[in-house]
Design a protein around this motif. Sequence first.
Motif, PDB file in Angstrom:
ATOM      1  N   ALA A   1      52.620   7.917 -24.191  1.00  0.00           N
ATOM      2  CA  ALA A   1      53.401   7.151 -25.098  1.00  0.00           C
ATOM      3  C   ALA A   1      53.559   5.385 -25.640  1.00  0.00           C
ATOM      4  CB  ALA A   1      54.650   7.965 -24.771  1.00  0.00           C
ATOM      5  N   ILE A   2      53.678   4.979 -24.269  1.00  0.00           N
ATOM      6  CA  ILE A   2      54.395   3.647 -23.815  1.00  0.00           C
ATOM      7  C   ILE A   2      53.240   2.965 -24.764  1.00  0.00           C
ATOM      8  CG2 ILE A   2      54.247   1.706 -22.272  1.00  0.00           C
ATOM      9  CD1 ILE A   2      55.161   3.628 -20.135  1.00  0.00           C
ATOM     10  N   LEU A   3      51.825   3.240 -24.881  1.00  0.00           N
ATOM     11  CA  LEU A   3      51.317   2.169 -25.783  1.00  0.00           C
ATOM     12  C   LEU A   3      51.513   2.682 -27.214  1.00  0.00           C
ATOM     13  CD1 LEU A   3      48.223   2.722 -23.484  1.00  0.00           C
ATOM     14  CD2 LEU A   3      49.999   0.474 -23.482  1.00  0.00           C
ATOM     15  N   HIS A   4      52.245   3.524 -28.127  1.00  0.00           N
ATOM     16  CA  HIS A   4      52.279   3.835 -29.199  1.00  0.00           C
ATOM     17  C   HIS A   4      54.381   3.456 -29.640  1.00  0.00           C
ATOM     18  CE1 HIS A   4      48.813   5.063 -29.134  1.00  0.00           C
ATOM     19  NE2 HIS A   4      48.944   6.409 -27.705  1.00  0.00           N
ATOM     20  N   LEU A   5      54.427   2.962 -28.826  1.00  0.00           N
ATOM     21  CA  LEU A   5      56.365   3.229 -28.413  1.00  0.00           C
ATOM     22  C   LEU A   5      56.209   1.692 -29.583  1.00  0.00           C
ATOM     23  CD1 LEU A   5      57.649   4.572 -26.055  1.00  0.00           C
ATOM     24  CD2 LEU A   5      57.116   5.044 -27.490  1.00  0.00           C
ATOM     25  N   ALA A   6      55.541   0.890 -29.351  1.00  0.00           N
ATOM     26  CA  ALA A   6      55.421   0.029 -30.699  1.00  0.00           C
ATOM     27  C   ALA A   6      55.973   0.175 -32.756  1.00  0.00           C
ATOM     28  CB  ALA A   6      54.657  -1.256 -30.675  1.00  0.00           C
ATOM     29  N   HIS A   7      55.116   1.098 -32.155  1.00  0.00           N
ATOM     30  CA  HIS A   7      54.808   2.121 -33.301  1.00  0.00           C
ATOM     31  C   HIS A   7      55.794   2.458 -34.524  1.00  0.00           C
ATOM     32  CE1 HIS A   7      50.579   0.773 -33.791  1.00  0.00           C
ATOM     33  NE2 HIS A   7      50.544   1.422 -32.484  1.00  0.00           N
ATOM     34  N   LEU A   8      57.152   2.825 -33.674  1.00  0.00           N
ATOM     35  CA  LEU A   8      58.349   3.138 -34.176  1.00  0.00           C
ATOM     36  C   LEU A   8      58.468   2.640 -34.962  1.00  0.00           C
ATOM     37  CD1 LEU A   8      58.842   6.297 -30.879  1.00  0.00           C
ATOM     38  CD2 LEU A   8      57.761   6.134 -33.160  1.00  0.00           C
ATOM     39  N   ARG A   9      59.405   1.502 -34.266  1.00  0.00           N
ATOM     40  CA  ARG A   9      60.537   0.421 -34.257  1.00  0.00           C
ATOM     41  C   ARG A   9      60.565   0.021 -35.801  1.00  0.00           C
ATOM     42  NH1 ARG A   9      59.880  -0.862 -28.987  1.00  0.00           N
ATOM     43  NH2 ARG A   9      62.087  -0.007 -27.806  1.00  0.00           N
ATOM     44  N   PRO A  10      59.198  -0.059 -36.216  1.00  0.00           N
ATOM     45  CA  PRO A  10      58.747  -0.772 -38.075  1.00  0.00           C
ATOM     46  C   PRO A  10      59.448   0.676 -38.990  1.00  0.00           C
ATOM     47  CG  PRO A  10      56.527  -1.403 -36.696  1.00  0.00           C
ATOM     48  CD  PRO A  10      57.725  -0.619 -35.708  1.00  0.00           C
ATOM     49  N   ASP A  11      59.198   1.519 -38.450  1.00  0.00           N
ATOM     50  CA  ASP A  11      59.967   2.809 -38.677  1.00  0.00           C
ATOM     51  C   ASP A  11      60.976   3.185 -39.768  1.00  0.00           C
ATOM     52  OD1 ASP A  11      57.169   3.284 -40.712  1.00  0.00           O
ATOM     53  OD2 ASP A  11      56.186   4.011 -38.721  1.00  0.00           O
ATOM     54  N   ASP A  12      61.376   3.109 -38.294  1.00  0.00           N
ATOM     55  CA  ASP A  12      62.984   2.801 -38.453  1.00  0.00           C
ATOM     56  C   ASP A  12      63.808   4.247 -37.345  1.00  0.00           C
ATOM     57  OD1 ASP A  12      65.442   2.211 -38.790  1.00  0.00           O
ATOM     58  OD2 ASP A  12      65.894   3.169 -40.889  1.00  0.00           O
ATOM     59  N   ILE A  13      62.955   3.801 -35.986  1.00  0.00           N
ATOM     60  CA  ILE A  13      62.171   5.182 -35.439  1.00  0.00           C
ATOM     61  C   ILE A  13      62.886   4.651 -34.108  1.00  0.00           C
ATOM     62  CG2 ILE A  13      61.265   7.313 -34.890  1.00  0.00           C
ATOM     63  CD1 ILE A  13      58.946   6.920 -37.283  1.00  0.00           C
ATOM     64  N   SER A  14      63.641   5.643 -33.753  1.00  0.00           N
ATOM     65  CA  SER A  14      63.834   5.287 -32.102  1.00  0.00           C
ATOM     66  C   SER A  14      63.271   5.864 -31.438  1.00  0.00           C
ATOM     67  CB  SER A  14      65.505   5.442 -31.757  1.00  0.00           C
ATOM     68  OG  SER A  14      66.137   3.741 -32.385  1.00  0.00           O
ATOM     69  N   PHE A  15      63.233   5.957 -29.649  1.00  0.00           N
ATOM     70  CA  PHE A  15      62.911   7.298 -29.381  1.00  0.00           C
ATOM     71  C   PHE A  15      63.603   7.219 -27.536  1.00  0.00           C
ATOM     72  CE2 PHE A  15      60.103   8.431 -25.235  1.00  0.00           C
ATOM     73  CZ  PHE A  15      59.090   9.663 -26.104  1.00  0.00           C
ATOM     74  N   VAL A  16      63.836   8.505 -27.597  1.00  0.00           N
ATOM     75  CA  VAL A  16      64.827   8.543 -26.147  1.00  0.00           C
ATOM     76  C   VAL A  16      64.134  10.052 -25.203  1.00  0.00           C
ATOM     77  CG1 VAL A  16      66.250   9.894 -26.720  1.00  0.00           C
ATOM     78  CG2 VAL A  16      66.518   8.728 -25.091  1.00  0.00           C
ATOM     79  N   ARG A  17      63.985   9.698 -23.773  1.00  0.00           N
ATOM     80  CA  ARG A  17      63.677  10.370 -22.829  1.00  0.00           C
ATOM     81  C   ARG A  17      64.979  11.459 -22.850  1.00  0.00           C
ATOM     82  NH1 ARG A  17      59.906   7.026 -20.468  1.00  0.00           N
ATOM     83  NH2 ARG A  17      58.195   7.778 -21.583  1.00  0.00           N
ATOM     84  N   ILE A  18      65.484  12.476 -22.337  1.00  0.00           N
ATOM     85  CA  ILE A  18      66.870  13.083 -21.872  1.00  0.00           C
ATOM     86  C   ILE A  18      66.026  14.680 -21.018  1.00  0.00           C
ATOM     87  CG2 ILE A  18      68.584  15.449 -22.940  1.00  0.00           C
ATOM     88  CD1 ILE A  18      68.137  13.487 -25.738  1.00  0.00           C
ATOM     89  N   SER A  19      66.573  14.496 -19.975  1.00  0.00           N
ATOM     90  CA  SER A  19      66.290  15.401 -18.790  1.00  0.00           C
ATOM     91  C   SER A  19      67.851  15.951 -18.525  1.00  0.00           C
ATOM     92  CB  SER A  19      65.779  14.600 -17.424  1.00  0.00           C
ATOM     93  OG  SER A  19      64.173  14.173 -18.368  1.00  0.00           O
TER      94      SER A  19
END
Length: 120
Positions: free
Chosen positions: A73-91
């Motif tokens: 997923a790391i390679l694709h996270l840069a695509h989220l910010r321009p679409d106003d999306i944050s990403f987080v892991r929860i455990s």
Amino acid sequence: MEKIATRLRGVVAAERRRLPMTPVENDTFMGDSGPVKLIDLFAGRSQLIVHHFMFSPAWDQGCPCCSDAADNAILHLAHLRPDDISFVRISRAPIEKLQAYSTRMGWTVPWVSTHDTTYN
């Protein structure tokens, strides 16, 4: 077979949409710098993707499948910010275990713990 799988995915998606909305009773997690509220996980963005990363408090490392997904997923996270999306892991594991594993794996994605909470 593919058409059957597509149809069943549609059925499951429809069932999810019919689930009732419920309030989040516990909205505090443990982050790298201490307690973090759910709203803070959005990091000022309008949408949040949560990866429920399987990591039991009793384990010394995370789920192999979740780890593989995290690596890829790391390679694709840069695509989220321009679409106003944050990403987080929860455990469920304590934050110290999550931090150690994240460092070992070379991950920099925000990861919070639900250990000792009712979130899960």
